[in-house]
Write an enzyme that holds these catalytic residues in place. Structure first.
Site, short mmCIF file in Angstrom:
data_model
loop_
_atom_site.label_atom_id
_atom_site.label_comp_id
_atom_site.label_asym_id
_atom_site.label_seq_id
_atom_site.Cartn_x
_atom_site.Cartn_y
_atom_site.Cartn_z
N GLU B 58 -15.55 -82.45 98.41
CA GLU B 58 -14.49 -81.72 99.08
C GLU B 58 -14.22 -82.51 100.36
O GLU B 58 -15.11 -82.67 101.20
CB GLU B 58 -14.97 -80.30 99.38
N ASP B 69 -13.15 -70.56 108.74
CA ASP B 69 -14.34 -71.35 109.02
C ASP B 69 -15.14 -70.82 110.21
O ASP B 69 -14.59 -70.32 111.19
CB ASP B 69 -13.94 -72.80 109.29
#
Lengths: 408, 271
Positions: B58, B69
């Site tokens: 990723e 996040d």
């Protein structure tokens, strides 16, 4: 005087939360079921007379609604043009319009069985309103606030703490409203099952822009009727400041079908558009373009790479890189027009209203007053302007003293 | 020399799962943010991990407001932005890695707004041209996927959607129907970040998803240790490790490599 809060009467948003090409729902998957649940709960609540009555009763007996309209006689005389009326949201409990939405959403949280409430705040007015509504209804309130905003809005930080809320400083990014929203969303995504996100402006993923608009629409519904009752006709122009845009959409909504009434939103011009230090999403085509921030598609101040720009305004409540999607829609369809006032113009307007009318306005609302000062002299004496005085300025005294280099 | 592989991104991703399955384990996909701690070091990190025989990557593209996040990735993306990292430099990184012979699938992970600013059609085209295999966009639910779906299908790229512990049957069915490549299974309600424990009801959760789809399931959020990797191994088709590797890389590339190697070892049969 208000028999019901409108729901489902407007042609926007559509079922996917779109106002034309703006709005929508751009969030992590974890939150989608929560937003679906909120959408259903909101629809059911608004169809339930018991819910409507609870809110109307609180508006009357707790907030002090209806708030009056005041004819600003000396300001009108000085400017020598349009007759100026002030919609006095500064007289609502907690000193700003934010309580209208906070009470509505807190009642909804209670109805949904969510005991824990998170909120973000910029100027602190929404944080205070959320803390107030939570104290009233016995909810557990957590408010995220950028540390820069905490420093410039200290009285409101203290108010929230007195009201029993936890105020959580946000140190990420620019440490202002945008970062507080990021943190509130992160909290919500973590504690989503038991938490209600009490969002303070007409922003964020669907259904929030619609919910906030509906709960704030009481401003315009009252003001429209008051103009008809007291003055005998509708105003020619309605003016309000626009950060996220909840007080403006609250005023504009009731006038949306009165085509003869001009609707004008005033953004924060900061140090001027050319300085690059502002929060004028509509006024600066080099930085303000359609994009997606915090769950909704609207105008966003961004650089060429799509990174969100830092913003500046003397008023924390307008210091935000995006704007509610319905405002982007009203602008695109030319139903509303948007202009700006700089820090300097807002500070000047602040002082003018203090001296001529005995009203200390919030710095946010002072941006709307600044536009009145520019526009009223250009209008005929029999014309009427209605300006939303969205909050009072006690919270801003420290900032104003510093900006004007005043000492007690 | 650029991408020498002849398959589409979707085929490369399918082959990745086939191989891991044949070896009796889950696929291990580390997350590497481009530009953290600097551009060259992030490329070195990918190469070091590739040498450990990880299964795919990723590739993180920074955004100023990464609302899914936690603190570790927030900090890394902030540093990447300060280093001038853009979509263009991220695609340049992919191109450079392919030209050095990197074979594993690479999925570009980033938030929507920079892609909109780039232009969605141009972005998808350039992702394919650089040699990447798919897109992971955490603020793009399937309802809004029309922005990318057609161009990704045309370019043979995977467009990855998410499922979360809050997803009800209706959501699971919707995502299963639109999924390509794999479904990103969020382990917990929350943001990204290393965690001490994985949720206790993992098996029930995965079985609930499996009942509706045979699209490969890849778990992310919180998988931090070899022990976690053992817990998800075989239960899922793959897993992503992000914050824990970034944390380790603060001490340099060697501690990061050691953590990745121990995770890779843990999913070997008998590991």
């Amino acid at each position: 005087m208000i028999s019901q809060i409108p729901y489902g009467s407007a042609d926007v948003p559509d079922s996917r939360g779109y106002f034309g090409e703006f709005g929508g729902r751009f969030v992590p998957e974890t939150l989608v079921p929560a937003l679906d649940e909120l959408t259903v709960a909101y629809r059911e609540a608004m169809a339930d007379p018991a819910f409507q009555n609870s809110l109307l009763d609180l508006q009357r007996t707790y907030t002090g609604r209806p708030t009056p309209i005041t004819f600003a006689a000396r300001l009108t005389e000085k400017l020598g043009g349009a007759r100026i009326y002030l919609k006095r949201e500064d007289l609502a409990h907690t000193g700003a319009h934010k309580i209208n939405n906070a009470l509505g959403q807190a009642l909804l949280a209670q109805r949904m069985g969510k005991q824990r409430v998170v909120a973000e705040t910029g100027a602190g007015q929404h944080g205070v309103a959320s803390a107030t509504a939570s104290a009233l209804l016995g909810l557990d309130c957590h408010v995220y606030m950028g540390s820069v905003d905490m420093a410039r809005q200290q009285p409101n930080v203290f108010r929230m703490k007195l009201l029993g809320a936890e105020v959580i400083p946000v140190e990420s990014g620019t440490k202002t409203l945008k970062d507080a929203i990021n943190e509130a969303i992160r909290d919500w995504v973590t504690n989503v099952r038991e938490t209600f996100y009490l969002l303070g402006s007409a922003l964020g993923p669907h259904p929030y822009p619609m919910i906030v608009r509906d709960f704030q629409s009481v401003i315009g519904i009252e003001a429209r009727q008051q103009m008809l009752d007291d003055v005998g006709r509708l105003p020619d122009v309605c003016i309000a400041c626009v950060g996220g845009g909840s007080n403006a959409i609250g005023l504009f909504h009731a006038f949306r079908e009165d085509e003869q009434v001009d609707l004008i939103g005033v953004e924060a011009g900061g140090h001027g558009v050319l300085s690059g230090e502002h929060a004028a999403r509509f006024a600066d085509p080099s930085m303000g373009r359609p994009g997606v921030l915090q769950g909704t598609r609207s105008y966003v101040l961004q650089n060429a790479d799509g990174q969100i720009m830092n913003t500046h305004s003397v008023s924390a409540g307008l210091d935000y890189a995006s704007v509610g999607p319905e405002h982007a829609y009203l602008r695109q369809t030319e139903r509303a027009f948007y202009t700006l006032a700089t820090d300097e113009e807002a500070l000047e307007a602040f002082q003018t209203l203090c001296k001529l009318e005995g009203i200390i306005p919030a710095l946010e609302s002072s941006h709307a007053v600044a536009e009145v000062i520019k526009r009223a002299p250009t209008m005929p004496k029999d014309s009427i302007m209605l300006v939303n005085l969205s909050g009072r300025g006690d919270k801003d005294l420290g900032t104003v003293m510093k900006e004007l280099k005043l000492e007690i | 020399m650029t991408d020498t592989r002849t398959t589409t991104g979707l085929d490369a991703i399918a082959a990745m799962f086939d191989r891991a399955k044949a070896e009796g384990r889950s696929a291990f996909l580390p997350y590497v943010p481009v530009g953290y701690p600097d551009y060259e070091s992030s490329l070195d990190a990918v190469e070091a991990l590739a040498a450990l025989d990880v299964d795919g990557f990723e590739i993180g593209m920074p955004f100023s407001d990464p609302l899914a996040d936690g603190p570790t990735i927030q900090e890394a993306t902030q540093i990447a932005l300060e280093n001038g990292t853009t979509i263009r430099s991220c695609l340049e990184a992919v191109r450079a890695l392919r030209s050095k012979g990197l074979q594993q699938p690479m999925l570009m992970m980033g938030y929507l707004n920079p892609m909109l600013a780039y232009g969605t059609e141009a972005f998808v085209h350039d992702v394919k041209a650089a040699g990447a295999d798919g897109l992971i966009i955490p603020d793009l639910p399937p309802e809004e996927a029309h922005l990318f779906a057609e161009s990704c299908a045309r370019e043979g790229l995977a467009l990855i959607f998410f499922l979360a512990p809050t997803s009800n049957e209706e959501r699971i069915k919707l995502v299963a129907e639109r999924a390509s490549g794999f479904i990103y299974v969020v382990s917990v309600t929350g943001v990204t970040g290393a965690r001490r424990d994985l949720p206790p009801d993992l098996v029930d959760y995965i079985n609930r998803l499996r009942a509706h789809t045979d699209v490969p399931l890849v778990m992310g959020f919180g998988i931090s240790t070899p022990d976690h990797a053992r817990q998800v191994n075989k239960l899922l088709d793959g897993f992503i490790v992000a914050s824990a590797l970034i944390r380790a890389s603060k001490q340099g590339i060697d501690p990061m490599r050691e953590l990745a190697a121990s995770i890779r070892q843990a999913i070997e049969p008998g590991g």
